[in-house]
Design an enzyme around this catalytic site. Structure first.
Site, PDB file in Angstrom:
ATOM      1  N   ARG A  61      31.357  -2.966  36.100  1.00  0.00           N
ATOM      2  CA  ARG A  61      30.878  -1.791  35.361  1.00  0.00           C
ATOM      3  C   ARG A  61      31.948  -0.692  35.248  1.00  0.00           C
ATOM      4  O   ARG A  61      31.653   0.509  35.347  1.00  0.00           O
ATOM      5  CB  ARG A  61      29.608  -1.228  36.012  1.00  0.00           C
ATOM      6  CG  ARG A  61      28.387  -2.110  35.805  1.00  0.00           C
ATOM      7  CD  ARG A  61      27.152  -1.490  36.432  1.00  0.00           C
ATOM      8  NE  ARG A  61      27.276  -1.465  37.888  1.00  0.00           N
ATOM      9  CZ  ARG A  61      26.566  -0.691  38.695  1.00  0.00           C
ATOM     10  NH1 ARG A  61      25.676   0.133  38.185  1.00  0.00           N
ATOM     11  NH2 ARG A  61      26.739  -0.725  39.999  1.00  0.00           N
ATOM     12  N   GLY A 108       2.490   7.339  39.851  1.00  0.00           N
ATOM     13  CA  GLY A 108       2.848   6.476  40.988  1.00  0.00           C
ATOM     14  C   GLY A 108       3.981   7.006  41.829  1.00  0.00           C
ATOM     15  O   GLY A 108       3.813   7.297  43.001  1.00  0.00           O
ATOM     16  N   TRP A 118      11.136  -7.881  31.852  1.00  0.00           N
ATOM     17  CA  TRP A 118      12.327  -7.269  32.435  1.00  0.00           C
ATOM     18  C   TRP A 118      13.099  -8.222  33.341  1.00  0.00           C
ATOM     19  O   TRP A 118      13.883  -7.796  34.182  1.00  0.00           O
ATOM     20  CB  TRP A 118      11.950  -5.959  33.155  1.00  0.00           C
ATOM     21  CG  TRP A 118      11.696  -4.844  32.170  1.00  0.00           C
ATOM     22  CD1 TRP A 118      11.986  -4.848  30.839  1.00  0.00           C
ATOM     23  CD2 TRP A 118      11.104  -3.559  32.429  1.00  0.00           C
ATOM     24  NE1 TRP A 118      11.613  -3.656  30.254  1.00  0.00           N
ATOM     25  CE2 TRP A 118      11.072  -2.850  31.200  1.00  0.00           C
ATOM     26  CE3 TRP A 118      10.612  -2.936  33.578  1.00  0.00           C
ATOM     27  CZ2 TRP A 118      10.554  -1.552  31.095  1.00  0.00           C
ATOM     28  CZ3 TRP A 118      10.098  -1.641  33.471  1.00  0.00           C
ATOM     29  CH2 TRP A 118      10.075  -0.959  32.243  1.00  0.00           C
ATOM     30  N   HIS A 152      10.261  13.380  31.320  1.00  0.00           N
ATOM     31  CA  HIS A 152      11.654  13.101  30.957  1.00  0.00           C
ATOM     32  C   HIS A 152      12.450  14.391  30.814  1.00  0.00           C
ATOM     33  O   HIS A 152      13.656  14.369  30.640  1.00  0.00           O
ATOM     34  CB  HIS A 152      11.711  12.304  29.653  1.00  0.00           C
ATOM     35  CG  HIS A 152      10.829  11.087  29.705  1.00  0.00           C
ATOM     36  ND1 HIS A 152       9.508  11.115  29.317  1.00  0.00           N
ATOM     37  CD2 HIS A 152      11.058   9.839  30.152  1.00  0.00           C
ATOM     38  CE1 HIS A 152       8.975   9.921  29.511  1.00  0.00           C
ATOM     39  NE2 HIS A 152       9.887   9.130  30.013  1.00  0.00           N
TER      40      HIS A 152
END
Ligand code: GLN
Ligand code: ZN
Length: 763
Positions: free
Chosen positions: A16, A437, A566, A699
């Site tokens: 990365r 959650g 996913w 967000h």
């Protein structure tokens, strides 16, 4: 001779490197020079990795996103970044993420471009913006420079660009004007680009039109025809490229467009290949994407070879081979996975290995299979090994799947009846408040998890630390007077990984990163075998949390469809089968939670919508098995146990019936950004159960006011009766800080109280 090429290479680097360089650059910890040098070094490395190919992609590298690069290439920048200080790269990052660097002055920050999913992948692109005054201008220096770089390295460059029709299709008009009205002007710029490329000595150009695998209206089909007829006299040869699916009703169109070659996804559209061979004019190249660019499994080379041999005999030099799509969607190099189980490793193939496979196929076709006999034999052994492995197949799982009957996904009673029992048992006020959650994951929590993983602390110390955090979360929620509590998920690094690690049939990589957007990468776990749950996964944590309070504590699980969507999944049986296996494992957990006295269980299906096929005609089939899997996971509980689900997206108008069919007692959804717009769907569709429309946009760091929450709930009440509404944030709170979360939730609770009082007055 067969020509081999690649459509695109992962750009993030084995470790990365791109991510880290970008993030340092945005923090002003490295200079622009250093960032650009990282780009040069990565490209060099990637071309070296692909040196054995006849043609290597150029222009597939990007500092953020290839669609945004295309907007720059075509001079299509949003007006809001014009005239700002700095250079083109500053503007590039402004469109990508709102600011050129972390310390950018407020006055030169702009609204970031919208980001959305690239077809049915988990890669996100920056949506091009248009209006009726959009002008295009060619800005090809970057691409031309990279062609030079590649040439200096001695590889044959095949530039890769997004085709004009797909580019328009991907974008949005901001003023409601017709995008297609811009086509002629756009195509003129492409023509100029082709001329520059020809002058730079380019022979072949890969021009991607992946919209060919979607359902296209007559206008868009016409746009394709018109465009490629206009570009017919191109001085470079065009390889028109489609991927991610079948051409179906666009097949004849794709064959007829006047280009020099056509690439198709021969993994997903293998059945279409004979027709293509018949229909494609005999002067055109046919490039077959025979190596799966969307998955991590070794190719069955012997099978592919046997299939290719007659095609090769017929097409000869006109046959090209490639991966099915860009390798952007798979990790870079399996050789980095030193810690992976040896047997499972022998079944896998990442980007570098996939290109090796391509070479082997070409050699076998060009020189005969004897030339690669040993490699083919090794491949056959690996494929056979995987097929027969006891770790892949678990008879007890298969038996259980076979025994699923049609009632298994049904609750005992309809919602109307269950809801009465649940109300009695839970004793909740009107407009009950809850959260999704997770609570803030502080640095200490992450460090504790890492320490435990690395063996630096023992299990007991770890458990105590997590219990301590759970206790903290419960205390905070009690202080806030929330109605339905959560344990806060401190033990979870990721909502899929946490469960995958405890299930049989899953394996995890160390460096299997795939770009999701910009510098953000994900590491999808690999489902290699039949899924089963050796032991309870969450019960001890939830039970502990429940022991701290008399209020209902939600059990928190990730649903089967999200686990599936996913992960990298098996290719040896249908996705729907894996999904059912996951559903059975989650079902067992649900029942264990119920058994432990947990009254509410939430099963998150954050990614249900993402799995929708590209063609609408295939949606029903997907939704059928996805909803069935959810129902099997959730619906074994008694009437008085309340099932919640949570979804992270705001467009669900088009799948509302499927969502209702899941029959969760309560669904919480993201709505705060769209100002409850999505609730419009309830004008036409009578949603039968309870809903918590997210009223707090997690967000953003902004704290919602009581008034704004009340206003949003009032809007919701116009469509859904008050007694079926919940009040909650629109997603989990793990990325926020306690300083942000506390006042926001306090306002949320106040809003709920105010709403109840108001309602009492009017009644
Ligand atoms: N329960 C998860 C959380 O709160 C849900 C996350 C999600 O929807 N992406 O973090
Ligand atoms: Zn969410």
């Amino acid at each position: 001779m067969v020509t081999i090429h690649n459509l695109g290479f992962p750009r993030i680097g084995r470790k990365r490197e791109l991510k880290f360089a970008l993030e340092k650059y945005w923090q002003r910890q490295i200079s622009q020079h250093e960032l650009l040098d990282t780009g040069v070094a990565l490209r060099q490395q990637h071309w070296q990795d692909q040196a054995a190919l006849d043609l290597v992609p150029v222009g597939d590298f990007s500092f953020y996103d290839q669609v945004l690069d295309t907007s720059f290439l075509l001079g299509n920048l949003p007006a809001r970044v014009r005239g700002l200080p700095g250079d083109a790269l500053d503007n590039y990052f402004r469109v990508a993420r709102g600011r050129a660097s972390s310390d950018e002055a407020e006055c030169s920050c702009v609204q970031a471009g919208e980001m959305t999913k690239w077809f049915d992948t988990n890669y996100h692109y920056i949506v091009p913006e248009f209006d009726q005054d959009t002008h295009f201008s060619l800005n090809a220096e970057r691409l031309l420079e990279q062609i030079q770089e590649a040439r200096q390295q001695g590889v044959t460059a095949k530039p890769v660009i997004i085709g004009p029709v797909t580019y328009l299709w991907l974008g949005k008009t901001k003023d409601g004007s017709d995008k297609l009205a811009l086509l002629d002007a756009l195509v003129a710029v492409y023509a100029r680009l082709f001329k520059s490329l020809a002058e730079a000595g380019v022979e072949w150009l890969q021009i991607d039109e992946p919209i060919l695998v979607t359902e296209l209206s007559r206008e868009w089909r016409h746009a394709l025809t018109k465009t490629y007829h206009t570009l017919q006299s191109s001085p470079v040869k065009l390889l028109l490229t489609s991927y991610f699916g079948q051409l179906q009703d666009n097949l004849r169109l794709a064959c007829e467009l006047p280009v020099a070659g056509l690439h198709v996804d021969a993994v997903n559209a293998r059945e279409e290949v004979p027709k293509l061979v018949d229909w494609l004019p005999s002067h055109k190249v046919l490039s077959l994407g025979v190596i799966d660019g969307r998955n991590i499994w070794k190719t069955n080379l012997n099978a592919v070879l046997a299939w290719l041999q007659p095609l090769h005999a017929r097409l000869q030099n006109r046959l090209w081979l490639a991966p099915s799509c860009s390798l952007l969607h798979v990790p870079v190099d399996l050789r980095s996975e030193g810690q992976l189980d040896g047997e499972i490793r022998s079944w896998l193939s990442f980007a570098i290995q996939k290109l090796d496979e391509l070479q082997i196929l070409a050699k076998a076709l060009n020189d005969g299979p004897e030339a690669v006999a040993q490699t083919l034999a090794d491949n056959a052994a690996a494929i056979a090994g995987r097929k027969a492995s006891g770790r892949v197949h678990d008879q007890s799982v298969k038996t259980r799947i076979d025994s699923i009957d049609k009632d298994m996904g049904k609750r005992n009673s309809p919602y109307q009846k269950r809801s009465i029992l649940q109300r009695e048992r839970l004793d909740l006020p009107l407009f009950p408040t809850t959260t999704i959650g997770s609570f803030p994951q502080t640095r200490e929590i992450r460090q504790t998890r890492r320490d435990y993983r690395a063996g630096r602390i023992d299990e007991e110390t770890y458990r105590a630390a997590m219990q301590n955090e759970i206790e903290h979360c419960v205390r905070e929620q009690m202080d806030l007077e929330l109605d339905v509590l959560v344990h806060g998920e401190p033990e979870r690094n990721d909502m899929v990984e946490y469960f995958g690690e405890q299930l049989e049939g899953y394996v995890f990589t160390q460096y299997g990163w795939v770009q999701s957007y910009g510098s953000r990468c994900v590491k999808p776990p690999i489902i290699y075998g039949d899924i089963s749950r050796p032991r309870a996964m969450t019960v001890a944590w939830i039970q502990y949390a429940q022991s701290l309070t008399g209020k209902p504590m939600k059990g928190m699980l990730t649903g089967p469809v999200t686990m599936l969507n996913w992960s990298f999944v098996r290719d040896d049986h249908p996705r729907s089968t894996t999904c059912l296996q996951l559903a059975l494992a989650i079902r067992d957990e649900v029942l264990d939670l119920e058994q432990a006295g947990i009254r509410i269980i939430q099963i998150d299906e954050a990614a249900l919508r993402e799995g929708l096929p590209l063609r609408r005609s295939q949606w029903d089939n997907y939704l059928d098995w996805a909803v069935r899997a959810f129902r099997i996971a959730a619906n074994a509980v008694r009437d008085e146990t309340q099932i919640h689900t949570h979804m992270c997206y705001s467009e669900f108008n088009d799948i509302i019936e499927a969502i209702a069919a899941m029959d969760a007692d309560v669904i919480t959804i993201e709505t705060s950004r769209s100002d409850m717009e999505l609730l419009d769907v309830f004008d036409a569709f009578h949603y039968p159960n309870e809903i918590g429309p997210g009223v707090y946009d997690i967000h953003s760091p902004n704290i919602p006011t009581v008034e704004s929450i009340v206003a949003l709930m009032n809007k919701a009440m116009r469509r859904i009766p008050a007694e079926r509404l919940w009040v909650n944030p629109d997603c989990g709170l793990k990325t926020r800080t306690w300083e942000e979360v506390r006042p926001a939730l306090r306002n949320m609770v106040k809003a709920s109280v105010r709403l109840s009082e108001k309602l009492a007055e009017t009644c």
